[in-house]
Scaffold this motif. Structure first.
Motif, PDB file in Angstrom:
ATOM      1  N   GLU A  34      -8.004 -17.392   9.473  1.00 19.17           N
ATOM      2  CA  GLU A  34      -8.761 -15.997   8.909  1.00 19.17           C
ATOM      3  C   GLU A  34      -8.442 -14.232   9.014  1.00 19.17           C
ATOM      4  N   ALA A  35      -6.867 -14.408   9.831  1.00 23.89           N
ATOM      5  CA  ALA A  35      -7.417 -12.869  10.607  1.00 23.89           C
ATOM      6  C   ALA A  35      -7.174 -11.585   9.222  1.00 23.89           C
ATOM      7  N   GLY A  36      -6.429 -12.121   8.891  1.00 18.55           N
ATOM      8  CA  GLY A  36      -6.434 -10.974   7.509  1.00 18.55           C
ATOM      9  C   GLY A  36      -5.237  -9.477   7.288  1.00 18.55           C
ATOM     10  N   VAL A  37      -4.332 -10.513   8.206  1.00 15.74           N
ATOM     11  CA  VAL A  37      -3.009  -9.054   9.134  1.00 15.74           C
ATOM     12  C   VAL A  37      -2.460  -8.740   7.206  1.00 15.74           C
ATOM     13  N   PRO A  38      -2.420  -7.202   7.457  1.00 17.34           N
ATOM     14  CA  PRO A  38      -1.876  -6.705   5.940  1.00 17.34           C
ATOM     15  C   PRO A  38      -0.742  -7.148   5.826  1.00 17.34           C
ATOM     16  N   MET A  39       0.404  -7.739   4.759  1.00 19.63           N
ATOM     17  CA  MET A  39       1.311  -7.909   4.930  1.00 19.63           C
ATOM     18  C   MET A  39       2.018  -7.241   3.758  1.00 19.63           C
ATOM     19  N   THR A  40       2.206  -5.340   4.738  1.00 21.07           N
ATOM     20  CA  THR A  40       2.882  -4.186   4.368  1.00 21.07           C
ATOM     21  C   THR A  40       3.410  -4.052   4.787  1.00 21.07           C
ATOM     22  N   GLY A  41       4.280  -4.707   5.676  1.00 19.67           N
ATOM     23  CA  GLY A  41       5.718  -4.221   6.240  1.00 19.67           C
ATOM     24  C   GLY A  41       5.897  -4.726   7.592  1.00 19.67           C
ATOM     25  N   PRO A  42       6.282  -5.006   8.545  1.00 17.08           N
ATOM     26  CA  PRO A  42       7.284  -5.347   9.529  1.00 17.08           C
ATOM     27  C   PRO A  42       5.961  -5.620  10.568  1.00 17.08           C
TER      28      PRO A  42
END
Length: 121
Positions: free
Chosen positions: A107-115
């Motif tokens: 559960e790393a919480g990588v933002p899904m805002t771009g590539p």
């Protein structure tokens, strides 16, 4: 989704290292870091039983040991950043397997805002 086929493995004693993988929100720039545990900025790295987020704090994550997962030549190793929570999943598929086996669900919480860009050490 990143997928690589394991073409060869070296288990010779005395060899330094193991596998680390990082997911970065920014493209890598030269010079590349000596270890993914310290850089690049804005990345999530894991491997050898350790993990690190963009806060640069390294912590134990025993299931993040790609080398200890029993991979053999011919296996596929997949890395997925999943929506909506930004989890990092690492999966394995053997040549005769019908489906994938999950090795890690962080559960790393990588933002899904771009590539995103994958780095392999």
């Amino acid at each position: 989704f990143l997928c690589v086929r394991i073409r060869a493995l070296s288990r010779e004693p005395g060899l330094r290292g193991g596998t680390r993988i990082a997911i970065s929100a920014l493209p890598a720039e030269a010079p590349l870091p000596d270890t993914l545990l310290k850089q690049p900025e804005c990345s999530w790295a894991f491997g050898r039983g350790l993990a690190r987020g963009p806060d640069r704090r390294v912590f134990a994550l025993p299931e993040a040991d790609v080398d200890g997962a029993g991979l053999v030549e011919g296996d596929l190793l997949g890395v997925l950043v999943a929506k909506p929570g930004g989890n990092i999943a690492v999966m394995r598929k053997g040549p005769k397997d019908k489906g994938w086996t999950c090795l890690l669900n962080w559960e790393a919480g990588v933002p899904m805002t771009g590539p995103h860009f994958a780095l392999l050490e």
